[in-house]
Design a protein around this motif. Structure first.
Motif, PDB file in Angstrom:
ATOM      1  N   LEU A   1      16.722   4.129   3.053  1.00 19.52           N
ATOM      2  CA  LEU A   1      15.916   4.284   1.837  1.00 19.52           C
ATOM      3  C   LEU A   1      16.774   4.900   0.743  1.00 19.52           C
ATOM      4  N   SER A   2      16.880   4.246  -0.375  1.00 15.68           N
ATOM      5  CA  SER A   2      17.682   4.793  -1.480  1.00 15.68           C
ATOM      6  C   SER A   2      16.934   4.704  -2.796  1.00 15.68           C
ATOM      7  N   HIS A   3      16.976   5.819  -3.541  1.00 11.89           N
ATOM      8  CA  HIS A   3      16.597   5.796  -4.951  1.00 11.89           C
ATOM      9  C   HIS A   3      17.876   5.614  -5.763  1.00 11.89           C
ATOM     10  N   VAL A   4      17.800   4.829  -6.807  1.00 11.82           N
ATOM     11  CA  VAL A   4      18.949   4.648  -7.693  1.00 11.82           C
ATOM     12  C   VAL A   4      18.497   4.871  -9.141  1.00 11.82           C
ATOM     13  N   GLY A   5      19.281   5.662  -9.881  1.00  7.64           N
ATOM     14  CA  GLY A   5      18.993   5.874 -11.302  1.00  7.64           C
ATOM     15  C   GLY A   5      18.113   7.083 -11.572  1.00  7.64           C
ATOM     16  N   THR A   6      17.880   7.883 -10.526  1.00  5.82           N
ATOM     17  CA  THR A   6      17.013   9.057 -10.637  1.00  5.82           C
ATOM     18  C   THR A   6      17.547  10.031 -11.699  1.00  5.82           C
TER      19      THR A   6
ATOM     20  N   PRO B   1       9.164  -2.759   9.443  1.00  4.56           N
ATOM     21  CA  PRO B   1       9.594  -1.792   8.424  1.00  4.56           C
ATOM     22  C   PRO B   1      10.865  -2.263   7.722  1.00  4.56           C
ATOM     23  N   VAL B   2      10.882  -2.166   6.393  1.00  6.10           N
ATOM     24  CA  VAL B   2      11.999  -2.720   5.613  1.00  6.10           C
ATOM     25  C   VAL B   2      12.833  -1.611   4.971  1.00  6.10           C
ATOM     26  N   ALA B   3      14.103  -1.938   4.734  1.00 10.12           N
ATOM     27  CA  ALA B   3      14.959  -1.080   3.909  1.00 10.12           C
ATOM     28  C   ALA B   3      14.458  -1.159   2.474  1.00 10.12           C
ATOM     29  N   LEU B   4      14.652  -0.069   1.726  1.00 10.76           N
ATOM     30  CA  LEU B   4      14.171  -0.045   0.339  1.00 10.76           C
ATOM     31  C   LEU B   4      15.281   0.397  -0.603  1.00 10.76           C
ATOM     32  N   LEU B   5      15.468  -0.397  -1.627  1.00  7.70           N
ATOM     33  CA  LEU B   5      16.309  -0.005  -2.755  1.00  7.70           C
ATOM     34  C   LEU B   5      15.363   0.169  -3.929  1.00  7.70           C
ATOM     35  N   HIS B   6      15.235   1.423  -4.364  1.00  7.11           N
ATOM     36  CA  HIS B   6      14.220   1.774  -5.367  1.00  7.11           C
ATOM     37  C   HIS B   6      14.930   2.235  -6.643  1.00  7.11           C
ATOM     38  N   PHE B   7      14.916   1.381  -7.653  1.00  7.94           N
ATOM     39  CA  PHE B   7      15.522   1.706  -8.944  1.00  7.94           C
ATOM     40  C   PHE B   7      14.460   2.337  -9.827  1.00  7.94           C
ATOM     41  N   ASP B   8      14.704   3.573 -10.282  1.00  3.12           N
ATOM     42  CA  ASP B   8      13.644   4.292 -10.989  1.00  3.12           C
ATOM     43  C   ASP B   8      14.220   5.587 -11.547  1.00  3.12           C
ATOM     44  N   ALA B   9      13.724   6.032 -12.694  1.00  3.28           N
ATOM     45  CA  ALA B   9      14.040   7.391 -13.140  1.00  3.28           C
ATOM     46  C   ALA B   9      13.387   8.418 -12.218  1.00  3.28           C
ATOM     47  N   HIS B  10      12.282   8.002 -11.596  1.00  2.00           N
ATOM     48  CA  HIS B  10      11.426   8.930 -10.841  1.00  2.00           C
ATOM     49  C   HIS B  10      11.533   8.701  -9.337  1.00  2.00           C
ATOM     50  N   LEU B  11      11.124   9.719  -8.588  1.00  3.58           N
ATOM     51  CA  LEU B  11      11.155   9.607  -7.134  1.00  3.58           C
ATOM     52  C   LEU B  11       9.983   8.778  -6.616  1.00  3.58           C
ATOM     53  N   ASP B  12       8.830   8.972  -7.234  1.00  2.00           N
ATOM     54  CA  ASP B  12       7.595   8.296  -6.791  1.00  2.00           C
ATOM     55  C   ASP B  12       7.268   8.572  -5.330  1.00  2.00           C
ATOM     56  N   THR B  13       7.684   9.778  -4.889  1.00  2.00           N
ATOM     57  CA  THR B  13       7.299  10.230  -3.538  1.00  2.00           C
ATOM     58  C   THR B  13       6.449  11.494  -3.621  1.00  2.00           C
ATOM     59  N   TRP B  14       5.789  11.689  -4.754  1.00  2.00           N
ATOM     60  CA  TRP B  14       4.886  12.821  -4.854  1.00  2.00           C
ATOM     61  C   TRP B  14       3.672  12.583  -3.944  1.00  2.00           C
ATOM     62  N   ASP B  15       2.938  13.654  -3.646  1.00  2.00           N
ATOM     63  CA  ASP B  15       1.859  13.515  -2.661  1.00  2.00           C
ATOM     64  C   ASP B  15       0.582  12.974  -3.311  1.00  2.00           C
TER      65      ASP B  15
END
Ligand SMILES: N=C(N)NCCCC(=O)O
Ligand SMILES: [Zn+2]
Ligand SMILES: [Zn+2]
Length: 315
Positions: free
Chosen positions: A182-187, A141-155
């Protein structure tokens, strides 16, 4: 070990001549070994709004012709430090999302078999799930840096599990992400309801909004992100819509109030020395682009990701 084969020399062959590979690098079949492969995933059957990201890989390659071999911001010559090559495009079924996801996972797994790292050019964000699966097979399992306007964790959308709005929910469910990092950036932008945020938090994500980046500044932002990542194996997923539509109009679900390309590139440079194991740049939709604004930004982002690998592994 033989010296890496670098890009075509643009002082000898005009940079607008010949077929485009990323940064005018050799193709994978032209090199004896490959440390980092840039690979395209021309898939956009998972989008919820504007299509066109299937044309992203070729547009980013075209926009990458002007990249030069030395990165002054990171003080590295990525194509001399490592053998970097263009692995072409992963073939995936545009009519069957489930099958496409499997095809991407299989292709990424075999490209990575000899230890090659991937910088993937999408394609819509659906492709991050199979890429994370293949990275986790190798690193856990890896750490995630997720750059995005959106969460992209919808079901789901319309009952579909695999879409560009759902990859990171699936990835947590499947255990391919390290939920401590786990981090979202730019949401930013409107959500369906406040429950979106509750569910995202429950999955383990921390959020650095676009406004947080502006208010806190880059150094504090980078420091906080790096602290959360530590020395864990890190995957970086960059949805180009993290940029403001002024900096990336050519994308499927644009939201006002985003990062500048300068901010994004500076945050990436702040990751120098992190334990990067894989990365993608997704959601470039050339039919909505103007003057290659978005594909130029994505080409520079991909170049910075390759350079981060060069800093980590090239010395
Ligand atoms: N651009 C990506 N990856 N996701 C956006 C999904 C937002 C929506 O359609 O509600
Ligand atoms: Zn997005
Ligand atoms: Zn996304």
């Amino acid at each position: 070990m033989s010296e890496p084969r670098g890009p075509v020399d643009s002082s000898k062959v005009p940079r607008f001549a010949g077929p485009a590979t990323f940064a005018r690098l050799p193709r994978l079949d032209e090199v004896e070994r490959c440390d980092v492969a840039v690979v395209g995933v021309p898939f956009d059957s998972g989008v919820s709004y504007r299509p066109g990201a299937r044309f992203g890989p070729s547009a980013v390659r075209e926009a990458s012709r002007l990249l030069r071999p030395y990165h002054p911001g990171l003080a590295v010559s990525p194509f001399a430090a490592l053998q970097v090559a263009d692995a072409g495009d992963i073939v995936c079924n545009p009519f069957d999302i489930g099958q496409a996801v499997e095809m991407i996972e299989d292709a990424a797994t075999s490209l990575m078999a000899g230890g090659t790292r991937l910088v993937t050019i999408g394609g819509d964000h659906t492709v991050a799930l199979p890429l994370l699966r293949s990275v986790a097979k190798r690193h856990g399992p890896v750490a995630l840096l997720h750059f995005d306007a959106h969460l992209d964790t919808w079901d789901t959308y319309f009952g579909a599990e695999y879409t560009h709005g759902t990859p990171f929910r699936r990835a947590v469910e499947e255990g391919v992400l390290d939920t401590e990092a786990l981090s979202h950036v730019g949401t930013r932008g409107p959500l369906y309801s406040s429950r979106d945020l509750d569910e995202d938090r429950r999955l383990g994500f921390g959020i650095v909004t676009s406004a947080d980046v502006m208010r806190r500044g880059l150094d504090e932002t980078i420091g906080a992100l790096r602290q959360r990542i530590g020395d864990r194996p890190l995957y970086v997923s960059i949805d180009i819509d993290v940029l403001d539509p002024a900096h990336a109009p050519g994308t499927g679900t644009p939201e006002a109030g985003g990062l500048t390309s300068r901010e994004l590139l500076e945050i990436l440079r702040g990751l120098a020395g992190a334990n990067l194991v894989g990365a993608d740049v997704v959601e470039v939709s050339p039919p909505y682009d103007h003057a290659e604004i978005t594909s130029v930004a994505a080409a520079h982002v991909a170049y910075d990701l390759v350079s981060l690998f060069a800093i980590k592994e090239g010395s």
